[in-house]
Motif scaffolding. Structure first.
Motif, PDB file in Angstrom:
ATOM      1  N   LEU A  60       5.640 -15.803  -9.379  1.00  0.00           N
ATOM      2  CA  LEU A  60       4.824 -15.517 -10.563  1.00  0.00           C
ATOM      3  C   LEU A  60       4.115 -14.175 -10.436  1.00  0.00           C
ATOM      4  O   LEU A  60       4.049 -13.399 -11.400  1.00  0.00           O
ATOM      5  N   LEU A  61       3.566 -13.888  -9.276  1.00  0.00           N
ATOM      6  CA  LEU A  61       2.869 -12.622  -9.056  1.00  0.00           C
ATOM      7  C   LEU A  61       3.847 -11.452  -9.136  1.00  0.00           C
ATOM      8  O   LEU A  61       3.552 -10.418  -9.753  1.00  0.00           O
ATOM      9  N   ALA A  62       5.014 -11.598  -8.505  1.00  0.00           N
ATOM     10  CA  ALA A  62       6.008 -10.523  -8.543  1.00  0.00           C
ATOM     11  C   ALA A  62       6.508 -10.290  -9.968  1.00  0.00           C
ATOM     12  O   ALA A  62       6.712  -9.148 -10.384  1.00  0.00           O
ATOM     13  N   ASP A  63       6.688 -11.373 -10.717  1.00  0.00           N
ATOM     14  CA  ASP A  63       7.149 -11.237 -12.091  1.00  0.00           C
ATOM     15  C   ASP A  63       6.098 -10.554 -12.959  1.00  0.00           C
ATOM     16  O   ASP A  63       6.429  -9.715 -13.816  1.00  0.00           O
ATOM     17  N   GLY A 194       9.446 -12.155  -1.636  1.00  0.00           N
ATOM     18  CA  GLY A 194       8.020 -11.867  -1.569  1.00  0.00           C
ATOM     19  C   GLY A 194       7.706 -10.781  -0.562  1.00  0.00           C
ATOM     20  O   GLY A 194       6.829  -9.936  -0.797  1.00  0.00           O
ATOM     21  N   HIS A 195       8.407 -10.776   0.553  1.00  0.00           N
ATOM     22  CA  HIS A 195       8.236  -9.709   1.539  1.00  0.00           C
ATOM     23  C   HIS A 195       8.622  -8.364   0.944  1.00  0.00           C
ATOM     24  O   HIS A 195       7.933  -7.356   1.146  1.00  0.00           O
ATOM     25  N   ARG A 203       3.995   0.439  -0.335  1.00  0.00           N
ATOM     26  CA  ARG A 203       4.599   1.775  -0.332  1.00  0.00           C
ATOM     27  C   ARG A 203       4.328   2.560  -1.614  1.00  0.00           C
ATOM     28  O   ARG A 203       4.816   3.680  -1.767  1.00  0.00           O
ATOM     29  N   GLY A 204       3.569   1.969  -2.531  1.00  0.00           N
ATOM     30  CA  GLY A 204       3.160   2.696  -3.728  1.00  0.00           C
ATOM     31  C   GLY A 204       4.176   2.723  -4.843  1.00  0.00           C
ATOM     32  O   GLY A 204       4.158   3.635  -5.673  1.00  0.00           O
ATOM     33  N   HIS A 205       5.051   1.716  -4.904  1.00  0.00           N
ATOM     34  CA  HIS A 205       6.081   1.690  -5.945  1.00  0.00           C
ATOM     35  C   HIS A 205       5.671   0.897  -7.184  1.00  0.00           C
ATOM     36  O   HIS A 205       6.515   0.590  -8.035  1.00  0.00           O
ATOM     37  N   TYR A 206       4.386   0.568  -7.270  1.00  0.00           N
ATOM     38  CA  TYR A 206       3.843  -0.093  -8.456  1.00  0.00           C
ATOM     39  C   TYR A 206       2.639   0.689  -8.954  1.00  0.00           C
ATOM     40  O   TYR A 206       1.861   1.221  -8.163  1.00  0.00           O
ATOM     41  N   GLU A 207       2.486   0.715 -10.253  1.00  0.00           N
ATOM     42  CA  GLU A 207       1.315   1.354 -10.860  1.00  0.00           C
ATOM     43  C   GLU A 207       0.206   0.301 -10.941  1.00  0.00           C
ATOM     44  O   GLU A 207      -0.190  -0.153 -12.025  1.00  0.00           O
ATOM     45  N   LEU A 225      -3.277  -9.074 -10.685  1.00  0.00           N
ATOM     46  CA  LEU A 225      -2.119  -9.893 -11.071  1.00  0.00           C
ATOM     47  C   LEU A 225      -2.508 -11.349 -11.302  1.00  0.00           C
ATOM     48  O   LEU A 225      -1.919 -12.030 -12.153  1.00  0.00           O
ATOM     49  N   ALA A 226      -3.498 -11.841 -10.559  1.00  0.00           N
ATOM     50  CA  ALA A 226      -3.949 -13.215 -10.743  1.00  0.00           C
ATOM     51  C   ALA A 226      -4.470 -13.427 -12.164  1.00  0.00           C
ATOM     52  O   ALA A 226      -4.289 -14.503 -12.738  1.00  0.00           O
ATOM     53  N   LEU A 227      -5.076 -12.407 -12.718  1.00  0.00           N
ATOM     54  CA  LEU A 227      -5.594 -12.512 -14.092  1.00  0.00           C
ATOM     55  C   LEU A 227      -4.459 -12.561 -15.110  1.00  0.00           C
ATOM     56  O   LEU A 227      -4.634 -13.060 -16.229  1.00  0.00           O
TER      57      LEU A 227
END
Length: 229
Positions: A60-63, A194-195, A203-207, A225-227
């Motif tokens: 869910l968090l990754a999505d 998840g890893h 590594r900074g690949h997400y904004e 992300l929890a929100l």
């Protein structure tokens, strides 16, 4: 009517659940280690509950983060490594781009054209990006699969060209070492994906949490992300 929170019905607050999941994905901890850390903070949770949290909330968090993910590069390094699942060897297909972003992962019982095809289809459909170059080892299944799915890409098989992904496998193996074994292919897929998600976040690949300090960026990103879930 607002959408129902993914945390509805759980006895513990979101910050406890997400914190436990984050510790497990980020550090070389077992579920019992996370249980002990929580008890030290006054939260009595069984390690089996921690396992269920990881399995439930990691996807869910990754999505939720996918909309913030940077577009991957056009050079993909693809390779398979091995892990034990319930005492049986499984293949893990993995790919990274030239910037170190993990493209995708797939746990498979077989190392064949069908598994390679599933891996590439997943990656291509999820990311909506077509690489211009794919670097693999000399496994004979890849040419036909790449000709079918990414015919415009240059298939590179020169010796040592695939070192980036082979070196990256060690990060996964290092994380799996403290675990007491992966029990099923499904749970292995969640943990290994998840890893990869945690690797990409660090590594900074997400904004995500871009204004936070490097030391607090992962925690801030997980709180955001929890929100969203």
């Amino acid at each position: 009517m607002p959408p129902k929170s993914a945390f509805a019905g759980f006895r513990f607050p979101p910050e406890v659940i997400v914190g436990a999941v984050r510790w497990y994905l980020r550090f070389n901890l077992s579920y019992r280690d996370v249980e002990e850390l929580l008890v030290e903070r006054g939260v009595e949770v069984d390690h089996v509950t921690v396992f269920r949290w990881v399995q439930r909330f990691t996807p869910l968090l990754a999505d939720a983060a996918r909309f913030c993910r940077h577009s991957p590069g056009d050079r993909w390094y693809v390779d398979e490594t091995y892990v034990r699942v319930n005492g049986v060897w499984r293949y893990v297909y993995r790919a990274v781009d030239q910037y170190g972003q993990v493209i995708d992962v797939l746990v498979s019982a077989r190392r064949d054209a069908g598994a390679a095809r599933r891996f590439f289809r997943r990656a291509l459909s999820t990311l909506k990006v077509t690489p211009s170059e794919v670097v693999t080892d000399a496994a004979p299944v890849y040419p036909a699969v790449l000709d079918q799915l990414v015919p415009s890409a240059w298939h590179h098989v020169e010796q040592y060209a695939n070192n980036p992904i082979e070196a990256d496998h060690s990060q996964l193996k290092h994380r799996l070492r403290p675990m007491r074994g992966l029990r099923t292919d499904k749970t292995a897929q969640v943990i290994i994906a998840g890893h990869a998600f945690m690797q990409n976040l660090r590594r900074g690949h997400y904004e995500l949490a871009v204004d936070a300090s490097p030391a607090t960026r992962v925690a801030a990103a997980f709180a955001d992300l929890a929100l969203a879930i």
